[in-house]
Write an enzyme that holds these catalytic residues in place. Structure first.
Site, short mmCIF file in Angstrom:
data_model
loop_
_atom_site.label_atom_id
_atom_site.label_comp_id
_atom_site.label_asym_id
_atom_site.label_seq_id
_atom_site.Cartn_x
_atom_site.Cartn_y
_atom_site.Cartn_z
CB THR A 83 58.86 -32.81 54.81
OG1 THR A 83 57.85 -31.80 54.83
CG2 THR A 83 59.82 -32.58 55.97
CG ASN A 104 57.06 -36.66 53.50
OD1 ASN A 104 58.23 -36.29 53.43
ND2 ASN A 104 56.05 -35.81 53.52
CE LYS A 165 56.49 -31.43 59.28
NZ LYS A 165 56.35 -31.17 57.83
CG ASP A 166 59.98 -38.49 62.60
OD1 ASP A 166 59.76 -37.97 61.49
OD2 ASP A 166 59.23 -39.36 63.09
CG ASP A 309 54.74 -28.53 56.33
OD1 ASP A 309 54.67 -28.23 55.13
OD2 ASP A 309 54.30 -29.61 56.79
CG HIS A 313 50.11 -28.83 55.46
ND1 HIS A 313 49.77 -29.25 54.20
CD2 HIS A 313 51.41 -29.18 55.64
CE1 HIS A 313 50.82 -29.83 53.63
NE2 HIS A 313 51.83 -29.80 54.48
CG ASP A 356 60.67 -28.76 53.66
OD1 ASP A 356 60.15 -27.63 53.51
OD2 ASP A 356 60.18 -29.61 54.43
CG HIS A 357 57.88 -28.46 50.74
ND1 HIS A 357 56.87 -27.69 51.27
CD2 HIS A 357 58.09 -29.45 51.64
CE1 HIS A 357 56.50 -28.18 52.45
NE2 HIS A 357 57.24 -29.25 52.71
CG HIS A 490 54.06 -29.25 50.17
ND1 HIS A 490 54.79 -30.42 50.24
CD2 HIS A 490 53.59 -29.04 51.43
CE1 HIS A 490 54.76 -30.88 51.48
NE2 HIS A 490 54.03 -30.07 52.22
#
Length: 549
Positions: A83, A104, A165-166, A309, A313, A356-357, A490
């Site tokens: 990410t 990350n 997410k930050d 995401d 997961h 992002d993936h 990922h």
């Protein structure tokens, strides 16, 4: 004679007016968009566009594909596909080799500890008393196209970043953003920021947090359409999904109000489709609250949909839950485009959408379908590796850290023992390649001295930052992951992780599609070219001229 002269004057005025009108028309035609909206869908495989297409409406993904430009062969050109690096690469137009966000989290040689990609202990939380706001883009080494737009407009063009997410909010918005906002769940359920941007929350954010909009999603998550129509995904009850604490099976429906106590309070919203809807609610409030797209200075809004995401997961890429999440995201995109049409203008904004993936299918599921796949035993690897180090060098201390499939040397210890670093590198390569499910092993020396142009080696090199990356790099077997037996993950350089959507739509964008290969770092230079601004200072991507009208 006077009549002829009069006619000539009239004709001259007419020609002048036509010329002026032509200039006005051309100026209007070539004017920049008032707002650029960058959308990153976290963990979106390309085939979600095609697999779920029959369930999408006409105003979301399909509107982008039919009215905009669809790059169908778009890939990440580096590893690891995580990410933090993904969001940084989309907006900086380069790879971790240059922007420095190599994962990350990664091991810092200087600090002798793991660091988080947006961690910043020098700033304070704004909007919460927790440490969740102690974040900034301080570890990203290059500018984003949003930074360049701010510089070009003398800071008059605004930049706002938004994500649950930050890192999904902070890295895209860049260093000069007016603000980036992310969601702090647990028992608070509020959107927060950090003192890197400002010392207090603006009124519109306080009003949104006070509205209890987040709490309104403590309701039942059921499929948008009848579940029997979800033929593009696997059985709802299977052995490949995680689910929620307090619910015996990972099957629809999910009573989130009942499940919230055992699943982190407001954090229960993250691995559901409602997390994306909450993000969209906040994004629409930001457009209004910040008056984005209301003047002649282009503004930039970055939105990352993080819940895709979390759902992937938890439930995997073949789940009913992931299908429903994308069906509902499609509705949220339609909501965004309709709002922009009404409040910014139908031909006054430009949007791009990417990811992002991607993600791998659950290996346990692949194995059940007789496709080679499996799980990695890092504990066994660690034992074997430590035994090798002890036997070969009399100590394990020559290795300082092993993380992100990289081995970091303790260079002071190597020097103390009089060991040649290059010989040790090669010895470790020879050792690691003998372990089960390791496909390739490379040294930092190789990454620094060899110019690769094809294959996984090129991707490794593009993700290798000489100062931050390790001394030995390990590549695992295809479809083998270190993860639970349920859900997807990922990080590799394989197609299931690298092949992601790239859609352009709106002002200045042609209608069309291509199978020509494009890569993630091409996005930022393309948007920069559309805006007529400088490319991000570390950009290595190319302008996709065929998408610009």
């Amino acid at each position: 004679m006077k009549k002829i002269l009069s006619l000539l004057i009239c004709f001259s005025v007419f020609v002048s007016c036509v010329a002026q009108n032509k200039v006005v028309v051309e100026a209007t035609k070539n004017a920049k968009p008032k707002l650029v909206v960058g959308i990153v869908v976290d963990q979106m495989r390309y085939d979600y566009l095609t697999r779920f297409e029959s369930k999408f409406g006409t105003g979301g993904f399909k509107r982008m594909m039919s009215q905009g430009f669809n790059c169908k062969n778009n890939h990440f050109n580096y590893v690891p596909t995580y990410t933090g690096p993904g969001h940084a690469s989309v907006y900086t137009g380069t790879t971790p080799k240059y922007h420095g966000i190599i994962s990350n989290n990664w091991y810092s040689r200087e600090q002798k500890s793991s660091v988080y990609c947006v961690q910043d202990d020098a700033v304070e939380s704004v909007g919460t008393k927790s440490k969740a706001g102690k974040m900034s883009p301080n570890r990203m080494l290059t500018t984003s196209f949003a930074d360049e737009n701010r510089l070009f407009t003398q800071m008059r063009g605004k930049t706002i970043g938004i994500a649950i997410k930050d890192r999904g909010a902070i890295l895209p918005a860049g260093h000069t953003a007016n603000t980036a906002y992310w969601f702090h769940g647990k028992d608070e359920g509020v959107w927060i920021t950090s003192s890197f941007y400002r010392t207090d929350l603006p009124k519109w954010v306080n009003d949104f947090n006070a509205s209890d909009k987040a709490a309104s999603y403590f309701k039942t998550w059921d499929t948008f359409y009848p579940i029997e129509s979800y033929t593009e995904s696997g059985e709802d009850l299977n052995d490949f999904e995680g689910g929620f604490k307090g619910k015996e099976t990972a099957t629809f429906p999910y009573d989130l109000n009942q499940l919230k106590e055992e699943n982190g309070g407001y954090d229960v919203l993250r691995p559901t489709a409602f997390g994306n809807s909450l993000t969209m609610d906040f994004a629409l409030a930001a457009i209004a609250g910040e008056s984005l797209g209301k003047d002649n200075h282009t503004d930039v809004l970055t939105i990352s949909f993080s819940s895709t995401d979390y759902v992937g997961h938890n439930f995997g890429v073949n789940s009913k839950e992931i299908q429903d999440t994308y069906i509902r995201l499609d509705k949220d995109l339609e909501r965004l485009f309709s709002y922009l049409d009404a409040n910014v203008g139908e031909n006054e904004y430009t949007v791009f959408l990417t990811a992002d993936h991607g993600a791998v299918n659950v290996p346990a599921y692949l194995k059940s379908a007789k496709i080679p796949a499996g799980y990695l035993d890092y504990n066994d690897r660690k034992k074997r590796f430590q035994q090798f180090l002890t036997e070969a060098y009399g100590t394990t201390d020559i290795v300082e850290n092993v993380s992100n499939n990289q081995i970091f040397f303790n260079k002071a210890k190597l020097k103390e023992l009089g060991l040649d670093i290059h010989k040790v590198e090669q010895a470790l390569v020879d050792e690691q390649i003998s372990y089960p499910n390791i496909a390739k092993v490379y040294t930092a020396t190789t990454m620094n001295s060899t110019n690769y142009t094809t294959g996984i080696e090129t991707l490794l090199q593009n993700g290798f930052n000489q100062k931050r990356s390790g001394d030995v790099i390990v590549v695992d077997d295809i479809a083998h992951i270190a993860y639970s037996r349920t859900g997807s993950t990922h990080g590799s350089g394989l197609n299931y992780d690298t092949h992601v959507p790239l859609l352009f739509f709106g002002k200045g964008i042609r209608q069309g599609e291509t199978f020509k290969k494009t890569v993630i770092p091409d996005i930022a230079p393309t948007i920069s070219a559309l805006l007529g601004i400088s490319f991000p200072n570390g950009a290595t991507g190319d302008v996709l001229g065929f998408v610009i009208d």
